[in-house]
Design an enzyme around this catalytic site. Structure first.
Site, PDB file in Angstrom:
ATOM      1  CB  CYS A 265      -7.124   0.960   6.605  1.00 31.10           C
ATOM      2  SG  CYS A 265      -5.898   2.241   6.760  1.00 31.10           S
TER       3      CYS A 265
ATOM      4  CB  CYS B 218      -0.953  -0.040   1.205  1.00 29.97           C
ATOM      5  SG  CYS B 218      -1.551   1.544   1.732  1.00 29.97           S
TER       6      CYS B 218
ATOM      7  CD  GLU C 119     -10.477  27.173  -0.689  1.00 33.06           C
ATOM      8  OE1 GLU C 119      -9.668  27.135   0.257  1.00 33.06           O
ATOM      9  OE2 GLU C 119     -10.383  26.452  -1.695  1.00 33.06           O
TER      10      GLU C 119
ATOM     11  CB  CYS D 154       1.215   3.290   7.274  1.00 37.14           C
ATOM     12  SG  CYS D 154      -0.510   3.697   7.491  1.00 37.14           S
TER      13      CYS D 154
ATOM     14  CD  GLN E 183      -6.333  20.127   8.327  1.00 37.94           C
ATOM     15  OE1 GLN E 183      -5.806  19.032   8.177  1.00 37.94           O
ATOM     16  NE2 GLN E 183      -5.724  21.260   8.022  1.00 37.94           N
TER      17      GLN E 183
ATOM     18  CB  CYS F 104       0.166  19.834   5.328  1.00 37.19           C
ATOM     19  SG  CYS F 104      -0.142  20.457   3.695  1.00 37.19           S
TER      20      CYS F 104
HETATM   21  N1  SAH Z   1      -7.592  26.279   6.140  1.00 39.25           N
HETATM   22  C1  SAH Z   1      -8.433  25.213   5.669  1.00 39.25           C
HETATM   23  C2  SAH Z   1      -8.007  24.639   4.316  1.00 39.25           C
HETATM   24  C3  SAH Z   1      -6.566  24.292   4.149  1.00 39.25           C
HETATM   25  S1  SAH Z   1      -6.185  23.281   2.771  1.00 39.25           S
HETATM   26  C4  SAH Z   1      -8.562  24.125   6.704  1.00 39.25           C
HETATM   27  O1  SAH Z   1      -7.785  24.043   7.654  1.00 39.25           O
HETATM   28  O2  SAH Z   1      -9.461  23.301   6.576  1.00 39.25           O
HETATM   29  C5  SAH Z   1      -5.664  24.404   1.563  1.00 39.25           C
HETATM   30  C6  SAH Z   1      -6.796  25.085   0.843  1.00 39.25           C
HETATM   31  O3  SAH Z   1      -6.200  25.998  -0.090  1.00 39.25           O
HETATM   32  C7  SAH Z   1      -7.712  24.180   0.034  1.00 39.25           C
HETATM   33  O4  SAH Z   1      -9.044  24.409   0.439  1.00 39.25           O
HETATM   34  C8  SAH Z   1      -7.499  24.635  -1.426  1.00 39.25           C
HETATM   35  O5  SAH Z   1      -8.692  24.582  -2.195  1.00 39.25           O
HETATM   36  C9  SAH Z   1      -7.026  26.056  -1.249  1.00 39.25           C
HETATM   37  N2  SAH Z   1      -6.206  26.646  -2.304  1.00 39.25           N
HETATM   38  C10 SAH Z   1      -5.288  26.029  -3.091  1.00 39.25           C
HETATM   39  N3  SAH Z   1      -4.670  26.919  -3.883  1.00 39.25           N
HETATM   40  C11 SAH Z   1      -5.183  28.134  -3.597  1.00 39.25           C
HETATM   41  C12 SAH Z   1      -4.960  29.466  -4.078  1.00 39.25           C
HETATM   42  N4  SAH Z   1      -4.057  29.699  -5.027  1.00 39.25           N
HETATM   43  N5  SAH Z   1      -5.685  30.474  -3.546  1.00 39.25           N
HETATM   44  C13 SAH Z   1      -6.606  30.244  -2.575  1.00 39.25           C
HETATM   45  N6  SAH Z   1      -6.866  29.003  -2.089  1.00 39.25           N
HETATM   46  C14 SAH Z   1      -6.184  27.967  -2.591  1.00 39.25           C
END
Ligand code: SAH
Length: 385
Positions: A92, A15, A266, A18, A216, A341
């Site tokens: 899993c 897989c 976003e 992990c 998340q 991340c």
């Molecule tokens: N802060 C949120 C999402 C984080 S993930 C949380 O914690 O849940 C990163 C996010 O960035 C995703 O939703 C993705 O759609 C967005 N994203 C990716 N590229 C981007 C861009 N150029 N401008 C704005 N948002 C973007």
């Protein structure tokens, strides 16, 4: 010496999900801490990584690919890394157990309902993936059937049987993806049962989640992560806060009680729609959300002289970009809280911000993804001088 022991999962080698399974959990945390220090130590003290009490079955979102094996039996699971061969997965170590059971039952139901799985080579067949999302607090359960076509002849009896087998399912969505390529979800969808979204509670706020919105995947650690992000922002109630890359608005909404106003930006329109609905769901009158590229939005702030006091930024794994970072430096908020991340792209972006006059104040790793190599980090920066 790192202690090596037998990985608990029989699929460990095939897989590839992990990567750290051969290490006991405390060793995994030590390894992540070491990686964080190696990449981020030059910017300041790296605090001790925050791990989980129980690091198993934390994934509230499970996505299984469906296909045929060499004997033409239907299989569901994950693609073997670098190939299009499906490694069958029934349960899993890190996935939600209810979600796994639903996927196995759907696979068993396919034969009875004469539903074919999609064959990538011939382009024939119907079902490609099944995605299950479970609200951690609410228990609400979403099943997304990703199919190559909108024509689903046994739809009604199939959904009925699925709901009988799993009455805990609160919504079923058909997503249509007729394209080639690695993206799981297509753009069209049809709600087959329930509202088409699920709701969950996180950090005492309610959130609506659509099939394609980012949310998340480890809710227990997300509360830890957002708790740190909001703590690092040191809000007093007077600030204008920008939540960049805001998804469904989770960080901004969590921080909104302590700010004068929150603006979220976003790219994904469905996520923005969720964010607006979420502000309403929580009765918040000080949150605004807008769809667009975060860098473009920042440039707009520069042009119009809008100056947020605090900026949360939570970009995808690739990190932020020049456009966003340059504009951020120009708008010069007093504090920046970077949620990342990927510590490599984080280090790259921190270099730009520290050269641009910011000083790193806190670096806090959080283990959002036990058993995998991934590690999340919250960093706070303040404008020096
Ligand atoms: N802060 C949120 C999402 C984080 S993930 C949380 O914690 O849940 C990163 C996010 O960035 C995703 O939703 C993705 O759609 C967005 N994203 C990716 N590229 C981007 C861009 N150029 N401008 C704005 N948002 C973007």
């Amino acid at each position: 010496m790192e202690q090596i022991y037998t990985p608990p999962c029989p699929l460990y080698k095939k897989c590839g999900g992990c990567q750290l399974q051969t290490l006991p959990y405390p060793e995994q945390l030590r390894r992540k801490q070491g990686r964080e220090i190696a990449l981020l130590g030059k910017f300041g003290h790296v605090e001790t990584i925050l791990g989980m009490d129980d690091p198993t079955h934390y994934r509230n979102k499970v996505c299984a690919a469906f296909g045929l094996d060499q004997k033409k039996h239907i299989v569901s699971g994950v693609y073997q890394p670098g190939s299009h061969r499906i490694v069958p997965v029934d349960d899993c170590l890190i996935e939600d157990e209810t979600a796994d059971r639903i996927i196995v039952d759907i696979r068993r139901m396919l034969r009875d309902f004469k539903i074919q799985v999609f064959d990538e080579r011939s382009g024939r067949g119907f079902l490609r993936h099944v995605l299950v999302r479970r609200g951690f607090q609410s228990g609400e359960l979403m099943v997304v059937l990703v199919a190559a076509s909108p024509i689903f002849p046994t739809q009604k009896p199939f959904v009925k049987k699925l709901l009988e087998t799993h009455p805990e399912i609160t919504t079923v969505v058909l997503n249509i993806n007729d394209r080639f390529g690695p993206v799981v979800l297509g753009e069209r969808e049809k709600v087959l049962y329930g509202p088409g979204t699920i709701e969950d509670t996180l950090c005492s706020h309610r959130f609506r989640i659509s099939p394609s919105s980012f949310y998340q995947i480890n809710p227990v650690q997300t509360e830890v992560l957002y708790g740190k992000a909001v703590e690092f922002a040191a809000l007093t109630g007077t600030e204008t806060v920008l939540d960049a890359y805001c998804g469904i608005g989770t960080i901004g909404i969590t921080a909104s009680d302590k700010a004068r106003q929150v603006i979220g930006v976003e790219l994904n329109r469905d996520a923005v729609r969720d964010a607006i609905a979420n502000a309403r769901l929580n009765g918040l009158k000080n949150c605004w959300f807008t769809a667009g590229d975060a860098g473009e939005y920042m440039l707009g702030c520069v042009r119009e002289g809008i100056r947020p006091d605090v900026v949360f930024m939570d970009p995808p794994r690739a990190g932020s970009d020049e456009k966003f970072l340059r504009a951020l430096l120009k708008t010069a908020p007093s504090r920046v809280v970077y949620v990342s991340c990927d510590p490599e792209t984080l280090a790259r972006d921190l270099a730009v911000l520290t050269q641009g006059g910011y000083k790193v104040q806190r670096i806090q790793p959080v283990d959002m993804f036990p058993f995998t190599e991934h590690v999340e980090t919250v960093v706070s920066l303040a404008r020096s001088g």
